[in-house]
Design an enzyme around this catalytic site. Sequence first.
Site, PDB file in Angstrom:
ATOM      1  N   HIS A  81      69.915 -71.644  10.156  1.00 17.81           N
ATOM      2  CA  HIS A  81      69.519 -73.051  10.057  1.00 17.81           C
ATOM      3  C   HIS A  81      68.167 -73.327  10.707  1.00 17.81           C
ATOM      4  O   HIS A  81      67.500 -74.285  10.356  1.00 17.81           O
ATOM      5  CB  HIS A  81      70.625 -73.993  10.578  1.00 17.81           C
ATOM      6  CG  HIS A  81      70.756 -74.113  12.066  1.00 17.81           C
ATOM      7  ND1 HIS A  81      71.652 -73.373  12.815  1.00 17.81           N
ATOM      8  CD2 HIS A  81      70.127 -74.915  12.944  1.00 17.81           C
ATOM      9  CE1 HIS A  81      71.563 -73.728  14.081  1.00 17.81           C
ATOM     10  NE2 HIS A  81      70.650 -74.666  14.194  1.00 17.81           N
ATOM     11  N   ASN A 208      80.729 -78.317  11.308  1.00 15.78           N
ATOM     12  CA  ASN A 208      79.724 -78.564  12.336  1.00 15.78           C
ATOM     13  C   ASN A 208      80.385 -79.117  13.598  1.00 15.78           C
ATOM     14  O   ASN A 208      81.207 -80.031  13.512  1.00 15.78           O
ATOM     15  CB  ASN A 208      78.685 -79.562  11.789  1.00 15.78           C
ATOM     16  CG  ASN A 208      77.462 -79.651  12.683  1.00 15.78           C
ATOM     17  OD1 ASN A 208      77.227 -78.783  13.529  1.00 15.78           O
ATOM     18  ND2 ASN A 208      76.686 -80.705  12.495  1.00 15.78           N
ATOM     19  N   ASP A 217      75.397 -67.459  10.862  1.00 16.42           N
ATOM     20  CA  ASP A 217      74.194 -68.300  10.981  1.00 16.42           C
ATOM     21  C   ASP A 217      73.048 -67.522  11.639  1.00 16.42           C
ATOM     22  O   ASP A 217      72.644 -67.821  12.756  1.00 16.42           O
ATOM     23  CB  ASP A 217      74.553 -69.566  11.785  1.00 16.42           C
ATOM     24  CG  ASP A 217      73.442 -70.605  11.729  1.00 16.42           C
ATOM     25  OD1 ASP A 217      72.391 -70.317  11.123  1.00 16.42           O
ATOM     26  OD2 ASP A 217      73.635 -71.694  12.294  1.00 16.42           O
ATOM     27  N   ASN A 323      76.212 -90.423  11.333  1.00 14.88           N
ATOM     28  CA  ASN A 323      76.093 -89.331  12.278  1.00 14.88           C
ATOM     29  C   ASN A 323      75.839 -89.866  13.689  1.00 14.88           C
ATOM     30  O   ASN A 323      76.445 -89.425  14.663  1.00 14.88           O
ATOM     31  CB  ASN A 323      74.963 -88.396  11.839  1.00 14.88           C
ATOM     32  CG  ASN A 323      74.946 -87.117  12.639  1.00 14.88           C
ATOM     33  OD1 ASN A 323      75.993 -86.517  12.865  1.00 14.88           O
ATOM     34  ND2 ASN A 323      73.777 -86.725  13.102  1.00 14.88           N
ATOM     35  N   GLY A 648      68.347 -77.505  20.925  1.00 11.99           N
ATOM     36  CA  GLY A 648      67.174 -76.697  21.233  1.00 11.99           C
ATOM     37  C   GLY A 648      67.578 -75.268  21.530  1.00 11.99           C
ATOM     38  O   GLY A 648      66.782 -74.344  21.419  1.00 11.99           O
ATOM     39  N   ASN A 649      68.860 -75.087  21.898  1.00 16.38           N
ATOM     40  CA  ASN A 649      69.374 -73.741  22.168  1.00 16.38           C
ATOM     41  C   ASN A 649      69.770 -73.001  20.889  1.00 16.38           C
ATOM     42  O   ASN A 649      70.245 -71.878  20.959  1.00 16.38           O
ATOM     43  CB  ASN A 649      70.583 -73.789  23.108  1.00 16.38           C
ATOM     44  CG  ASN A 649      70.194 -73.755  24.582  1.00 16.38           C
ATOM     45  OD1 ASN A 649      70.544 -74.633  25.349  1.00 16.38           O
ATOM     46  ND2 ASN A 649      69.455 -72.725  24.962  1.00 16.38           N
ATOM     47  N   SER A 650      69.590 -73.631  19.741  1.00 15.47           N
ATOM     48  CA  SER A 650      69.876 -72.930  18.488  1.00 15.47           C
ATOM     49  C   SER A 650      69.052 -71.663  18.418  1.00 15.47           C
ATOM     50  O   SER A 650      67.834 -71.710  18.613  1.00 15.47           O
ATOM     51  CB  SER A 650      69.523 -73.823  17.294  1.00 15.47           C
ATOM     52  OG  SER A 650      70.525 -74.755  17.055  1.00 15.47           O
ATOM     53  N   PHE A 666      74.544 -70.773  17.969  1.00  9.55           N
ATOM     54  CA  PHE A 666      74.163 -71.657  16.855  1.00  9.55           C
ATOM     55  C   PHE A 666      74.801 -73.035  16.903  1.00  9.55           C
ATOM     56  O   PHE A 666      74.424 -73.919  16.134  1.00  9.55           O
ATOM     57  CB  PHE A 666      74.431 -70.995  15.503  1.00  9.55           C
ATOM     58  CG  PHE A 666      75.878 -70.860  15.104  1.00  9.55           C
ATOM     59  CD1 PHE A 666      76.626 -69.772  15.505  1.00  9.55           C
ATOM     60  CD2 PHE A 666      76.486 -71.810  14.282  1.00  9.55           C
ATOM     61  CE1 PHE A 666      77.954 -69.629  15.121  1.00  9.55           C
ATOM     62  CE2 PHE A 666      77.810 -71.672  13.885  1.00  9.55           C
ATOM     63  CZ  PHE A 666      78.542 -70.574  14.315  1.00  9.55           C
ATOM     64  N   ASP A 667      75.751 -73.276  17.796  1.00  7.14           N
ATOM     65  CA  ASP A 667      76.388 -74.599  17.796  1.00  7.14           C
ATOM     66  C   ASP A 667      77.150 -74.753  19.108  1.00  7.14           C
ATOM     67  O   ASP A 667      77.298 -73.806  19.881  1.00  7.14           O
ATOM     68  CB  ASP A 667      77.349 -74.730  16.613  1.00  7.14           C
ATOM     69  CG  ASP A 667      77.650 -76.185  16.244  1.00  7.14           C
ATOM     70  OD1 ASP A 667      77.071 -77.096  16.870  1.00  7.14           O
ATOM     71  OD2 ASP A 667      78.460 -76.414  15.331  1.00  7.14           O
TER      72      ASP A 667
END
Lengths: 716, 716
Positions: A81, A208, A217, A323, A648-650, A666-667
Site C-alpha cells: 500500500h 482494515n 502487504d 471514516n 507513518g509506521n507502514s 502494515f497495520d
Amino acid sequence: MRPSLLALSLTLAAAGAHADEGMWLPSQLPQIATQLRDAGFEGDPASLADLTRPPLNAVVKVGGGTGAFVSDQGLVLTNHHVAFGVIQYNTSPERDLIANGFVAADRGDELPANPDFRVLVTTGFDQVTDRVLADARGRTGRAYYDAVDAAEKALVAECEQQPGYRCSVANMHYGSDFYLVRQLELRDVRLVYAPPEAVGNYGDEVDNFMWPRHSGDFTLLRAYVAPDGQPAAYSPDNVPYVPPAHLQVSTDAVAAGDFAMLAGYPGRTYRHRMASEFASQVEWTLPERVALYGGLIETVEAAIGSDADARVKYASTLAGLENGLKRAEGELDGLRRSNAVATRQADEEAMLAWLADQPAARATRADITAAQALLDETEATRERDQLLGAIARFPQLLGSAMRLQRLALERGKPDAQRESGYQQRDAALIEGGLKQVQRRYAERVEKALLVDLLTQYVALPPAQHVPEFDAVFGGTPEQVRANVDALYAGTTLDEEAERLRWFNATPEEVAQADDPLLQAAARLQPALLRLESEDKQRAGELLRLRPSYMEALIGYRESRGEAVYPDANSTLRVSYGQVSTMDPRDGVRYLPLTTVAGIVEKHTGVAPFDAPRPLLDAIAAGDFGSTADPDLGTQTVNLLTNLDTTGGNSGSPVLDASGQLIGLNFDSNWEAVSASWKFDPRYKRAIHVDMRYMRWLMAKVYPAPHLLAEMDLPVE
Amino acid sequence: MRPSLLALSLTLAAAGAHADEGMWLPSQLPQIATQLRDAGFEGDPASLADLTRPPLNAVVKVGGGTGAFVSDQGLVLTNHHVAFGVIQYNTSPERDLIANGFVAADRGDELPANPDFRVLVTTGFDQVTDRVLADARGRTGRAYYDAVDAAEKALVAECEQQPGYRCSVANMHYGSDFYLVRQLELRDVRLVYAPPEAVGNYGDEVDNFMWPRHSGDFTLLRAYVAPDGQPAAYSPDNVPYVPPAHLQVSTDAVAAGDFAMLAGYPGRTYRHRMASEFASQVEWTLPERVALYGGLIETVEAAIGSDADARVKYASTLAGLENGLKRAEGELDGLRRSNAVATRQADEEAMLAWLADQPAARATRADITAAQALLDETEATRERDQLLGAIARFPQLLGSAMRLQRLALERGKPDAQRESGYQQRDAALIEGGLKQVQRRYAERVEKALLVDLLTQYVALPPAQHVPEFDAVFGGTPEQVRANVDALYAGTTLDEEAERLRWFNATPEEVAQADDPLLQAAARLQPALLRLESEDKQRAGELLRLRPSYMEALIGYRESRGEAVYPDANSTLRVSYGQVSTMDPRDGVRYLPLTTVAGIVEKHTGVAPFDAPRPLLDAIAAGDFGSTADPDLGTQTVNLLTNLDTTGGNSGSPVLDASGQLIGLNFDSNWEAVSASWKFDPRYKRAIHVDMRYMRWLMAKVYPAPHLLAEMDLPVE
C-alpha cells in the site's frame, strides 16, 4: 540557559510504566539497554544509537511510509500500500499490475516509479536547538512563533544548498529541542516485485484495522543513482544505489513470546499532552466530531437523495466523513476504555505535587500555569473554530474562492515571505486542487452542507460570532439560506475554466472580481487572517511554554527512574516488545500467527476476498518447504506484536533478537486507534507480514528465485 | 425375527469417529468404558448403565428441559430460562421476581409453580419392541403405521393406570426398537431461588448462541409430594420429595482439558438419516426455507407499513420468521462448512459396498432401495408440501377455520379414535389457540401473507396442484386475490366470540355454517385428509423400512469396531468430552472460561446488558473467596465444553471425572446450529454455567447460606 531536556532524559536508566510502550529515539537505546536485554534483545544497544549509521540507516522513508534496504544492491522492502502509487503508475489496461502483480525478470525489466516518488536515506541528525531558539528567546507569542519559523526556514535553506539532499527541522518535546534532519533524496526508484492486489491487499477495507489478517502487504522496489553515485532522476544509465547498510531477512521460525523490535517513522502522537487536553479530546473534541460528522452525513445523504450523479460526486466526501466518524468513535471508545483522562489527570497531579517540592521551579510552575490558561482560553471559541474549520474544508466552491483570494494576497509578497502552502513550490498542488473540484461538486449538495454548517454557526452565542461571517451570511437560518442561494446562483466558479482563469489572474484582477463567491471570500479574508494570527500567537506561546511542562514531566519521571521518549514527530523511532497474543474481550484470544487456512476461510471469490487461483492452488498443494511453521505445520501469513506504532509506521521492518528481519509492519488493530493519545498494553498491537509468507510467495506462488538469491535467502 | 439392533450395537467396543461425538444411551456406557476412561472418567461406567438407578435418576425432565436433584430434600437445579414460566407466574407489579430475582428465606417462603409445571422422574425404561410391532409385522404402509400407533397408545394407557405416572413410548433407530418410558409426575413444584433476569439472562437475544457468554442461567426449584409420598397437586400440607438420588455440586477448580460428562434429554437429531436426506436438506429444504421466510418477511413488513397496531400484532410472527431464517442460514452455513453432504454420501456408499458382501442381506438391501424410492417420491411434491404447510401455519383466520372443521370431524368419533391433538384432553389447548388469534391478526397483513403463499402455489406445475385448493382459491394470481378478498370480507371469524361459538357448536352446526372461511375450510378438508393419509402411508413404510438401513449402518460400523448411538429422541442420553477451547476462525481462539470481567465489559446499563448494581459492586469488591479460579485469580462465569448436545439439553448437569456437578448446560454456539445433522468436532461446543459462579452468587451477591448448606457447600 535551560539544559537540554532530551539530554536529561537520556541520562536515565528507563524503567517505563510499560515495558512495551515507547517510540524511542535511537540515541536513547543505550540508556534502556537493561530493559532491551531483559526483553530478549541479543545485540549491543549501543550499536543502535546512531540512526545515521548501520544498521538503522538501512531504514528509510519511502513514499508516505517507511521501508528498509534488504540487499546491497538498493533493493527496498516496503508495503504494497505504500508502493501502490508506483504499481498504479505502471498499470495500463493491457498490463494490469494491480490485478496481476509484477515480477521483474531482471534489472532491465524493472519499471520506473512516478517521478515524484522518493526514497530518503537519513545522513544527518544534528541538534540545532540553540540556533532555532536564538532569536526567539526573550520574545513571546506571535514573535516567538515567527522567530522559530524563520530560523527553521533558514536552516533548511542552508542545508538544501547541497544538491541531492532534502532537509527539515524536527521539534522534540514540543519545542524543547530541535534537530536538523538531512536526507539523501533518491529519485530514481523502480518497481521490482509486487504481489497481485488480491494478495497484497487481501481483505482491503473490510479487514482494515482488524485482526486476524491475511494480507501479503509487501512490495520490493530498487533505488537507482547516477553512475557517479549521486541522486538523479530516472535515466536508463543509472545504476543501483549501494546502501550504507541493509537488513537480512530471517530464515528462523517465529513464535508467541519472541522478542521483536521495530524501526520506522511514526507520524504524530499526543501522549505527553497536558491533562486538560486529554479531557478536552475525550469530553469535547471527539464527541463533537462524532455529532458533526454524523449530522453532515445525514445532510449530504438527504441532499443526494436519488441523484445518481451527485452520489458518485460525493462518494469520496461521504467515505471521508464515515471514516472520520468511525475513527473518532474508535478513538473515543478506546480512550474511555483505557480510562485515559483520569489516568493522565492523576499523573499530572502527581507531577505537579513533585514539582512543588523542587527548588527553583517557580518559573517552570508559572509557565505551566500560563500554558494551562492559554489552553483554557482556546476552549472559549472551540465550537466556532470547529465549524469554521469545516466550512473551509467541505464546501468545494466556497473553499476554492477562499484559496484564490488567499493566493492573490500571498502573491503580493516575496516568495520567501509567503505563507506555507502558497509559495511558488505549492502552485501545482493548488492548481490540481482547483481542477479536482469538478469531480466532487453538486450545487444542491454543497449548498445543503454549507447551510447545515452555517445554521449551526448562527446558533452560537454572540461571543463566538465573527462580524465578517455575520455580514456575508446573515444572522438567522433564513438569511443564511437566502444568502447561500444568492451566492451560488451568481457564481461561475462551478466552471473549471473560470477557476483556472482566476488562478492565473493578477492579485488586482482577483480583488476586483465580480463573482459573488470571490467577493464573499474577499470579505471573509480579514477574519480568516485575524483568526490565523491569533492561532499563531497562541501556537508561539505554547511553543515557548510547553518546554517547561516537559521539563517538569521528564524531571518527575527521572525521580521515579523512568525515561521519557518524545511524542512522535515523523523522526526515526525504535520500539521493542514481543510477538504477542491479545485478548480483545473476556473469553476471546487473538492468536499471534495467522495461517493460509484463514485465506481459504475468508475467500468468497469476490473482492476484497478474491484470493488468486495460483495462491489457492499452492495452499491446497501444501508445499510450504522451508517457510512452514514448525509448530503449526503450515504456512503462516501475518504476525501480531505489541510493538508501539502509529500512522507513518507502514512498511517498518520488524527485527528479531539478533537483528534479522522477521516482519513488515502494515497495520494496527482497531482497539489501538486511541494509541496516539494513550498506550494501553492490553489493547495496543501492531500487525505485520510474516517474512516467511513473503518468502513462500516468492519461492512457490509467484516465483522470483533471483530476488531471493539477491537477499541471501533459500529459493524454496 | 430381526435381532435387536440396539443390542447389536451394544456389543461393540465403540471407537467412534470422533471421541467427543455421541449422545449415548446409559446402557451403552459400559461398552464404551475404555474410551470413557481414556477421556479421564474416574468412576465405574457400569454404574451409569441404568438410567432408572442412581446417579442418573437424579437427572429429571423439568418443564421443557432437563434438571437434576441437588439435595436429598427435592431441590432441583435447572436453567433460569427453563424455570422462567414459574418465575413469571409468581411475578406481579408489586413483586417483580423477574427483575429482582428471588430467595426463599425458608421452606414456607417457597412459591408454588404454575399448576401445569412438572418435574418428571424416570422410573421405568423397558424394551417393548415385540409388543409394539406384534400387529404391525406383515403389514405395510398406513396399516403398519396404524398398528404401531395403536400398540403405543395401548401401552401408554395401560401404564398410566398407575396413578402419579406419565408414560410414553420412545422409538430408537427409526422404528428399530421401542421403549416404554415410565415417569413419576411431580406436580407440586416450588420456586426456591432465582437470580434477577439481568443475571440469569444477561445478554439475552444478543448473546444467544454466542461465545463468550456471561449468564447466570440457573434457578433452584423444589419438588413436593403429599405426606404419603405420592405425587399431588400443590397443597400447603405437602412435604419435600425425597429423590432416589442427587448430585453433589463440586468445590474443585475447573480448567481447559478437564474431563466433562453431560446427562440430559436431547430432543431430535438427524445424524443417521440417509445420504439423500442430507442432500435434500442442504440443497433444497434449507435454501428454500431461507427464500420462503425471507419473502414472507418482506410481504409482512410491506403490509404492516406504518400501521403501529399491526406492527405489534405481527411482532411475534416476524420474530419467528426471522429466527427461523437465521437458524436455517446458520444450519446451511454449518453443513456446507462441514462438507456434510459429501461426507454422509461417501459413508453411505462405503456402507452399501460393505453390505453387498454380506451373506443373506438381500432383504435388507431391498428395504433400503424401497426406502430410497419413497424418499425420492416425496421430493416430487416438496414445493407444494412446503407451501401448504405454511398456508396451514401462518394465516390465523384460515388456520382457525381449518382447525374448527377438523375438530368437528374428529368429535364425530369416539375419543380414543380421534386424531392426536383433537382428543378431549386437547380441547383446552385448541380453545386457547382460538382466543390467541386476536392478538396476532390484522386483516390486511393476513391477506397479504396468504396471497403471497397462494400466488407461489398457483405458479407450481400442474402435477403438484390439489383440486380442492384450486377450486377454493382459483388458478391465477388475480383469482387468488379476488377469492381471498371475498373470503375475508364475508367471514366473522375475526371475532373471538364467533370463533368460540363454533368451537362449542355441534359437528352438524359447523358443517352447515354459512361463514365463507368455514365453508372454504370444509371444501379443503378432504384434500388435507387425503394428503395426511398419504403422509401416514409413507411414514408407515419408512417406519417399516428404515430399520433395515439402520441394521446395515450398525453392522457396517461394527465391522470397523465402532458403536452407534441412536439419533436423539428426547430420551436420557449421556455425552462426554472436555472443557475445551474453540478456534472459530484462523487466528481467533475462544477461551473455555469466562470471568466476571466480561460482565463489566458488556455492561451498558441498558437491557440485556444491565448488570445489577449488587453484582457490579461485588465484582468491584473482588471478594471471590473459595469460588475464585486459582489460575485466573478471579471469578469465572461460564464454561465451554465440546459435549454433544441439542435442543432439550437445557438444564443438563455437567459432571467432572468423579461425577461431581461442575456446570449447568444452557446453550450452544452459533457454529453448532448444524449439529443436529452433523457433529463437527472443530465447531461443536456446549455452553454451561460454571457452578462456581452459582456458588459465588449464592454466597456473596444474593446470599442464600441455608441453600448452600443444604447442598453441602461452603457458605463463602
